[in-house]
Enzyme design. Structure first.
Site, PDB file in Angstrom:
ATOM      1  N   ALA A  65       0.863  -1.171   0.000  1.00  4.68           N
ATOM      2  CA  ALA A  65       0.000   0.000   0.000  1.00  4.68           C
ATOM      3  C   ALA A  65       0.906   1.229   0.000  1.00  4.68           C
ATOM      4  O   ALA A  65       2.068   1.156   0.418  1.00  4.68           O
ATOM      5  CB  ALA A  65      -0.895  -0.020   1.224  1.00  4.68           C
ATOM      6  N   GLY A 108       0.465  -4.877   0.856  1.00  7.34           N
ATOM      7  CA  GLY A 108      -0.765  -4.850   0.063  1.00  7.34           C
ATOM      8  C   GLY A 108      -0.587  -5.484  -1.316  1.00  7.34           C
ATOM      9  O   GLY A 108      -1.547  -5.986  -1.900  1.00  7.34           O
ATOM     10  N   GLU A 111      -1.013  -9.067  -0.751  1.00  8.17           N
ATOM     11  CA  GLU A 111      -2.443  -9.280  -0.448  1.00  8.17           C
ATOM     12  C   GLU A 111      -3.288  -9.193  -1.715  1.00  8.17           C
ATOM     13  O   GLU A 111      -4.250  -9.932  -1.885  1.00  8.17           O
ATOM     14  CB  GLU A 111      -2.902  -8.247   0.584  1.00  8.17           C
ATOM     15  CG  GLU A 111      -2.216  -8.441   1.926  1.00  8.17           C
ATOM     16  CD  GLU A 111      -2.556  -7.345   2.918  1.00  8.17           C
ATOM     17  OE1 GLU A 111      -2.238  -6.167   2.632  1.00  8.17           O
ATOM     18  OE2 GLU A 111      -3.139  -7.646   3.970  1.00  8.17           O
ATOM     19  N   GLU A 131       4.442  -5.254   6.978  1.00 12.41           N
ATOM     20  CA  GLU A 131       3.697  -4.210   7.710  1.00 12.41           C
ATOM     21  C   GLU A 131       4.178  -4.037   9.138  1.00 12.41           C
ATOM     22  O   GLU A 131       4.185  -2.936   9.678  1.00 12.41           O
ATOM     23  CB  GLU A 131       2.193  -4.530   7.711  1.00 12.41           C
ATOM     24  CG  GLU A 131       1.489  -4.268   6.392  1.00 12.41           C
ATOM     25  CD  GLU A 131       1.556  -5.434   5.421  1.00 12.41           C
ATOM     26  OE1 GLU A 131       2.379  -6.351   5.639  1.00 12.41           O
ATOM     27  OE2 GLU A 131       0.799  -5.437   4.442  1.00 12.41           O
TER      28      GLU A 131
HETATM   29  N1  DAK Z   1       4.589   3.161  -0.820  1.00 15.11           N
HETATM   30  C1  DAK Z   1       4.994   4.324  -1.391  1.00 15.11           C
HETATM   31  N2  DAK Z   1       6.111   4.424  -2.121  1.00 15.11           N
HETATM   32  C2  DAK Z   1       6.859   3.334  -2.288  1.00 15.11           C
HETATM   33  C3  DAK Z   1       6.517   2.092  -1.717  1.00 15.11           C
HETATM   34  C4  DAK Z   1       5.309   2.015  -0.947  1.00 15.11           C
HETATM   35  N3  DAK Z   1       4.864   0.884  -0.395  1.00 15.11           N
HETATM   36  N4  DAK Z   1       7.452   1.180  -2.059  1.00 15.11           N
HETATM   37  C5  DAK Z   1       8.359   1.827  -2.805  1.00 15.11           C
HETATM   38  N5  DAK Z   1       8.008   3.133  -2.955  1.00 15.11           N
HETATM   39  C6  DAK Z   1       8.711   4.181  -3.698  1.00 15.11           C
HETATM   40  C7  DAK Z   1       9.957   4.595  -2.932  1.00 15.11           C
HETATM   41  O1  DAK Z   1       9.618   5.521  -1.919  1.00 15.11           O
HETATM   42  C8  DAK Z   1      10.772   5.200  -4.050  1.00 15.11           C
HETATM   43  O2  DAK Z   1      10.262   6.503  -4.317  1.00 15.11           O
HETATM   44  P1  DAK Z   1      11.282   7.766  -4.484  1.00 15.11           P
HETATM   45  O3  DAK Z   1      12.106   7.764  -3.249  1.00 15.11           O
HETATM   46  O4  DAK Z   1      12.057   7.409  -5.732  1.00 15.11           O
HETATM   47  O5  DAK Z   1      10.361   8.921  -4.627  1.00 15.11           O
HETATM   48  C9  DAK Z   1      10.433   4.318  -5.255  1.00 15.11           C
HETATM   49  O6  DAK Z   1       9.193   3.671  -4.923  1.00 15.11           O
HETATM   50  C10 DAK Z   1      11.467   3.251  -5.509  1.00 15.11           C
HETATM   51  O7  DAK Z   1      11.670   2.524  -4.302  1.00 15.11           O
HETATM   52  P2  DAK Z   1      13.120   2.271  -3.675  1.00 15.11           P
HETATM   53  O8  DAK Z   1      14.051   3.353  -4.026  1.00 15.11           O
HETATM   54  O9  DAK Z   1      12.910   1.966  -2.236  1.00 15.11           O
HETATM   55  O10 DAK Z   1      13.546   0.934  -4.468  1.00 15.11           O
HETATM   56  P3  DAK Z   1      14.548  -0.192  -3.980  1.00 15.11           P
HETATM   57  O11 DAK Z   1      14.787  -1.059  -5.176  1.00 15.11           O
HETATM   58  O12 DAK Z   1      15.728   0.395  -3.267  1.00 15.11           O
HETATM   59  O13 DAK Z   1      13.725  -1.038  -2.890  1.00 15.11           O
HETATM   60  C11 DAK Z   1      11.788  -2.166  -1.954  1.00 15.11           C
HETATM   61  C12 DAK Z   1      12.606  -1.785  -3.222  1.00 15.11           C
HETATM   62  C13 DAK Z   1      10.487  -2.843  -2.446  1.00 15.11           C
HETATM   63  C14 DAK Z   1      12.585  -3.193  -1.111  1.00 15.11           C
HETATM   64  C15 DAK Z   1      11.500  -0.903  -1.127  1.00 15.11           C
HETATM   65  O14 DAK Z   1      10.926   0.075  -1.987  1.00 15.11           O
HETATM   66  C16 DAK Z   1      10.558  -1.137   0.010  1.00 15.11           C
HETATM   67  O15 DAK Z   1      10.906  -1.701   1.019  1.00 15.11           O
HETATM   68  N6  DAK Z   1       9.306  -0.668  -0.165  1.00 15.11           N
HETATM   69  C17 DAK Z   1       8.321  -0.696   0.894  1.00 15.11           C
HETATM   70  C18 DAK Z   1       7.801  -2.086   1.097  1.00 15.11           C
HETATM   71  C19 DAK Z   1       6.778  -2.106   2.162  1.00 15.11           C
HETATM   72  O16 DAK Z   1       7.037  -1.847   3.348  1.00 15.11           O
HETATM   73  N7  DAK Z   1       5.582  -2.442   1.793  1.00 15.11           N
HETATM   74  C20 DAK Z   1       4.473  -2.595   2.719  1.00 15.11           C
HETATM   75  C21 DAK Z   1       3.694  -1.339   2.691  1.00 15.11           C
HETATM   76  S1  DAK Z   1       2.543  -1.346   4.009  1.00 15.11           S
HETATM   77  C22 DAK Z   1      -4.682  -1.015   5.744  1.00 15.11           C
HETATM   78  C23 DAK Z   1      -4.670  -1.871   4.722  1.00 15.11           C
HETATM   79  C24 DAK Z   1      -3.515  -2.244   4.167  1.00 15.11           C
HETATM   80  C25 DAK Z   1      -2.329  -1.783   4.626  1.00 15.11           C
HETATM   81  C26 DAK Z   1      -2.332  -0.905   5.638  1.00 15.11           C
HETATM   82  C27 DAK Z   1      -3.508  -0.512   6.203  1.00 15.11           C
HETATM   83  N8  DAK Z   1      -5.946  -0.635   6.322  1.00 15.11           N
HETATM   84  C28 DAK Z   1      -7.148  -1.359   5.969  1.00 15.11           C
HETATM   85  C29 DAK Z   1      -6.030   0.443   7.194  1.00 15.11           C
HETATM   86  C30 DAK Z   1      -1.161  -2.221   3.966  1.00 15.11           C
HETATM   87  C31 DAK Z   1       0.021  -1.750   4.231  1.00 15.11           C
HETATM   88  C32 DAK Z   1       1.156  -2.017   3.389  1.00 15.11           C
HETATM   89  O17 DAK Z   1       1.144  -2.612   2.351  1.00 15.11           O
END
Ligand code: DAK
Length: 264
Positions: A65, A108, A111, A131
């Site tokens: 997400a 997400g 998911e 998460e």
């Molecule tokens: N959201 C926003 N931007 C993201 C992102 C994300 N999840 N993942 C990557 N990006 C963006 C990065 O910020 C970066 O943007 P700039 O800095 O260039 O502006 C760009 O995509 C490229 O990413 P990286 O530079 O980080 O690329 P790398 O190859 O170095 O790394 C990576 C890739 C996938 C390992 C890394 O980007 C990463 O760890 N991303 C986050 C993964 C993550 O934590 N995902 C889980 C998100 S939490 C809910 C329902 C659902 C949820 C929550 C609440 N409710 C019902 C209330 C769900 C939550 C989630 O999914």
């Protein structure tokens, strides 16, 4: 239709939705969930479409997400909006939906893949529920669907540690059906989707609903449900055509659900 976050293509009875926010690794923002649903609405209404495929880029199916969009939301706000409830509609579709996952399917994104009927992945795929590292928990079905897909032990460990699972382990645990070299993933997925699209859409939709029932009801109820649905398809022209074609030793021409267009 002017899409901002996806691409939509149709070919040989298959609708292909490609997530298209490359600058954010296809992170799921509100607009993206809205557009996926709009595209699925179009494909489900299109009588020529028998199967749908959801894919991302080679680097990322979806990296979760959109963290930047969520950061400042308050509890009353997300409660009132029922944040992400629109995502439920993706899992409630009648026509089959296959996920083709290459690269990251995190949070997400994982998911979203789990909401599809089955997953094919590329050899570079990485699945994870990170998460917990952000101080939240999977919120679009991860704790439920991952557990049903791979069992408690692995689901618990992945959600509690944020560990990522590679393609090989994903296949071993039954999270994905098959792993393909990245460059073959889409072609192989489309081939399977085309095969499904050639079948009786009525039968395909009934099979999907019946299998999904297995997750919700007791075996006795599930068997009763399956048998009723089995009885009901004898009211459908595709059953007559399928069985007649077998007896006549010719390929079946299934048309019953494909000819109908529903206005909503
Ligand atoms: N959201 C926003 N931007 C993201 C992102 C994300 N999840 N993942 C990557 N990006 C963006 C990065 O910020 C970066 O943007 P700039 O800095 O260039 O502006 C760009 O995509 C490229 O990413 P990286 O530079 O980080 O690329 P790398 O190859 O170095 O790394 C990576 C890739 C996938 C390992 C890394 O980007 C990463 O760890 N991303 C986050 C993964 C993550 O934590 N995902 C889980 C998100 S939490 C809910 C329902 C659902 C949820 C929550 C609440 N409710 C019902 C209330 C769900 C939550 C989630 O999914």
């Amino acid at each position: 239709m002017q899409w901002q976050t996806i691409l939509l293509q149709q070919h040989k009875g298959v609708g292909l939705i490609t997530l298209n926010r490359p600058h954010a690794l296809n992170a799921l923002n509100n607009q993206l969930i809205i557009e996926i649903n709009q595209a699925l609405d179009l494909l489900e209404k299109d009588p020529t479409i028998g199967c749908m495929v959801l894919t991302g880029s080679e680097k990322a199916f979806a990296a979760g997400a959109d963290i930047k969009e969520m950061l400042d939301l308050s509890f009353p706000q997300i409660y009132l909006d029922d944040f992400f409830s629109l995502a439920d509609r993706i899992a409630q579709r009648r026509k089959p939906l296959i996920a083709a996952v290459s690269g990251y399917a995190l949070g997400g994104g994982c998911e979203l893949a789990l909401m599809c009927d089955f997953i094919y992945c590329a050899d570079n795929a990485k699945f994870g529920l990170p998460e917990v590292s952000l101080g939240v928990l999977p919120g679009i079905g991860g704790t439920q669907r991952l557990t049903l897909a791979i069992g408690k032990a692995k689901a618990m460990e992945m959600c509690l540690t944020a560990r990522q699972m590679d393609a090989q382990e994903a296949e071993q645990t039954g999270l994905v059906v098959r792993v393909f070299p990245a460059e073959q993933l889409l072609a192989q997925t489309l081939q399977a989707a085309e095969k499904i699209a050639e079948k009786s859409l009525t039968a395909v939709m009934m099979i999907k609903e019946s299998i999904n029932r297995a997750f919700e009801v007791s075996l006795a109820e599930g068997l009763r449900f399956e048998r009723r649905i089995f009885h009901s398809v004898f009211a459908d022209a595709d059953q007559k055509e399928g069985m007649r074609a077998f007896v006549d030793k010719r390929p079946a021409q299934f048309t019953s659900a494909k000819g109908h267009h529903h206005e909503t």
